[in-house]
Design an enzyme around this catalytic site. Structure first.
Site, PDB file in Angstrom:
ATOM      1  CG  ASP A 107      -1.772   1.184   1.363  1.00  0.00           C
ATOM      2  OD1 ASP A 107      -2.569   1.408   0.432  1.00  0.00           O
ATOM      3  OD2 ASP A 107      -1.659   1.908   2.368  1.00  0.00           O
ATOM      4  CG  ASP A 110       2.120  -0.229   5.274  1.00  0.00           C
ATOM      5  OD1 ASP A 110       2.039  -0.068   4.040  1.00  0.00           O
ATOM      6  OD2 ASP A 110       1.130  -0.148   6.020  1.00  0.00           O
ATOM      7  CE1 TYR A 258      -2.265   2.645  10.076  1.00  0.00           C
ATOM      8  CE2 TYR A 258      -3.214   0.588  10.873  1.00  0.00           C
ATOM      9  CZ  TYR A 258      -2.266   1.601  10.982  1.00  0.00           C
ATOM     10  OH  TYR A 258      -1.356   1.563  11.984  1.00  0.00           O
ATOM     11  CD  GLU A 499       3.187   5.533   4.943  1.00  0.00           C
ATOM     12  OE1 GLU A 499       2.649   6.111   5.916  1.00  0.00           O
ATOM     13  OE2 GLU A 499       3.235   4.296   4.819  1.00  0.00           O
TER      14      GLU A 499
END
Ligand SMILES: *[C@@H]1O[C@H](CO)[C@@H](O)[C@H](O)[C@H]1NC(C)=O
Ligand SMILES: *[C@@H]1O[C@H](CO)[C@@H](O)[C@H](O)[C@H]1NC(C)=O
Ligand SMILES: *[C@@H]1O[C@H](CO)[C@@H](O)[C@H](O)[C@H]1NC(C)=O
Length: 526
Positions: A107, A110, A258, A499
């Site tokens: 994704d 991670d 999430y 990220e």
């Protein structure tokens, strides 16, 4: 001779009368079109768009990078791997259910394969290929885009072993996030989550249906058999989503941390819209018109994201009104198009209804977590809508009575793309590897750990803690982006800003594909 000159006389008169009639008609037509008020829904006499135009190198370079990021995110046994620091990983994923779920995309920074955002990523990639495949091809990026799409749709086929069963997650974020390690060396358990008739998840089933329906169009010509397989899965998943209604966030509360979904109505409309484009089966069109009032939030502009597909649905359905000849029975689409226009009017900076969610530097900014998602998605929709207008020779849009040109929507889209690529108060690009200054401490496990390092779960945090830039450059990654006050901290311990995610990159690919040439001609979806 006499005879001939006589006939020439007749002929001459005849031609003179025709020419005079043509002149009169032309004058009347010109005067009428001058007097006519601009009608935004009717084609005007502007230029007809042509084939792909001149290539804009800036956007072409960025597009190539943006697509490379997907190679960094690929799980499974890699084919033609071009990333020196990546290798095979996740090879046993799915084995708990005796399935091969090794493919698909990690994704973000991670190693979880979250089905809901992954499906959205695939749908957006399909959409960009369908609209802008010729422009991608002009800069040699069509094949990489199709390759990445297929890497995800192969995964979805395997994740959908029977009609009402869909595996929607591989890996557990509670386990995964405790570790900082390369995907190639991870040894932790990779539990699976599925939805089924007892535990349905309408939004994720519908989004996966949208991904597979749109991808079936992408592969229709190049691989008809694969396309048919995708379409079969898409129809089954839509039936599953619609007949067993229930939010996956409610039924599987652990997903809330999430990718919590705020509702499944948007995914149902979005999936039905894609299925209509893929099948031309009127039942899907009836579905979106029947359920519009309930789910479409008509009149209210929304932001297009992994959670909310309404603005995308409205633009996609506008396409039908722009281009379809036979519109019998599609009256119900007008509210969708009107809402798409409201979205556009919100984005145009000088519109009376312009959104206030903008930084001083002009970036549309809605969320301080992963702020660029909405900037880029809004810019893509604006660029596409502008092209719908220009392709159908509708050159103006009215916002509360103020008239704007279609090209102003494209200018807005460019302003957002240029901001992302470095034209901003921070003087930096948010695409890794683009320009002179870009994030060097990207929150990404694989990029931050040297390729020859063998760490276990915890020793890898040595690299997380390191104050050195990432040893591996995650070329093409679009990071989360600046705060509303246009500050950005390039540190690794900053997932909020630093990220990358696959869906951000898919949206960036879509935006850049629309800007890569000067053309406004669109490919046909069918
Ligand atoms: C998830 O979204 C639902 C609304 O769909 C909301 O009720 C719930 O509080 C949210 N959960 C979290 C953890 O944000
Ligand atoms: C990384 O830093 C954290 C605290 O900031 C510390 O608890 C941890 O032990 C460090 N890990 C390594 C492997 O250096
Ligand atoms: C900018 O905004 C962030 C997040 O809202 C905040 O933490 C930071 O202090 C602000 N910086 C400045 C210079 O105002």
């Amino acid at each position: 001779m006499g005879e001939k000159s006589k006939s020439r006389g007749w002929c001459g008169w005849f031609i003179a009368i025709i020419v005079l009639a043509a002149v009169v008609l032309a004058v009347v037509y010109t005067v009428r079109s001058r007097l006519k008020k601009p009608d935004e829904d009717k084609p005007d006499d502007g230029p007809v768009p042509g084939p792909p135009g001149a290539i804009d190198k800036k956007y072409a370079d960025a597009l190539k990078l943006a697509l490379q990021f997907f190679d960094i995110q690929k799980s499974g046994k890699l084919e033609n791997n071009k990333i020196p620091w990546r290798g095979d990983s996740g090879l046993d994923d799915g084995s708990d259910a005796k399935l091969d779920l090794s493919q698909g995309l990690y994704d973000a920074g991670d190693h979880i394969k979250f089905g809901f955002p992954m499906a959205f990523t695939a749908t957006v990639l399909s959409w960009s290929i369908l609209e802008y495949g010729d422009q991608m091809d002009a800069v040699n990026q069509l094949d990489p885009a199709k390759e990445t799409l297929r890497w995800t749709t192969d995964f979805f086929i395997k994740a959908h072993p029977s009609d009402n069963v869909l595996y929607i997650q591989v890996g557990d974020p509670k386990i995964d996030h405790k570790c900082w390690e390369r995907p190639e060396t991870m040894t932790e358990k990779r539990p699976l989550i599925k939805i089924d008739a007892e535990t349905p998840g309408t939004e994720v089933a519908a989004e996966t249906a949208a991904a597979m329906a749109s991808a079936s169009l992408v592969f229709k010509q190049s691989d008809p058999q694969y396309s048919a397989t995708l379409l079969k899965h898409a129809k089954q998943l839509f039936d599953f989503a619609d007949s067993k209604r229930g939010s996956y966030s409610v039924n599987i509360p652990e997903v809330q941390t999430y990718y919590n979904s705020t509702g499944f109505g948007d995914e149902l409309l979005w999936a039905a819209s894609w299925l209509y484009h893929a099948t031309e089966d009127k039942a899907y069109l009836d579905y979106v018109t029947k359920h519009g009032k309930e789910y479409a939030s008509f009149g209210n502009p929304t932001w297009f994201s992994w959670d909310n597909k309404l603005a995308g649905t409205q633009v996609l359905l506008s396409r039908l009104l722009f281009f379809k000849k036979d519109l019998s029975g599609s009256k119900g689409l007008f509210s969708y198009r009107d809402t798409a226009k409201a979205v556009m009017c919100g984005l145009l900076p000088n519109s009376p209804t312009a959104t206030k969610s903008r930084t001083r530097g002009g970036l549309v900014a809605v969320s301080e977590w992963n702020s660029l998602q909405q900037s880029v998605s809004a810019a893509f929709l604006a660029s596409l809508f502008s092209d719908y207008m220009l392709t159908s020779r509708i050159h103006k849009i009215s916002c509360d009575g103020k008239i704007f040109k279609a090209t102003e929507l494209r200018d807005f889209a460019k302003s957002q793309a240029d901001y992302v690529l470095g034209k901003n108060p921070m003087g930096m690009s948010f695409v890794v590897g683009y320009g002179d200054k870009y994030p060097e401490f990207v929150h990404h496990r694989g990029a931050s750990i040297p390729a020859d390092a063998t760490t276990g779960c915890l020793e890898g945090f040595k690299y997380f803690n390191s104050t050195e830039p990432n040893p591996n450059v995650a070329y093409g990654a679009l990071v989360g982006g600046p705060f509303f006050n246009e500050t950005f901290r390039d540190i690794r311990d900053n997932p909020q800003q630093n990220e990358p995610t696959t869906y951000n990159n898919a949206l960036l690919v879509a935006l850049l594909s629309s800007l890569v040439t000067t053309s406004s001609a669109l490919q046909s979806l069918n």
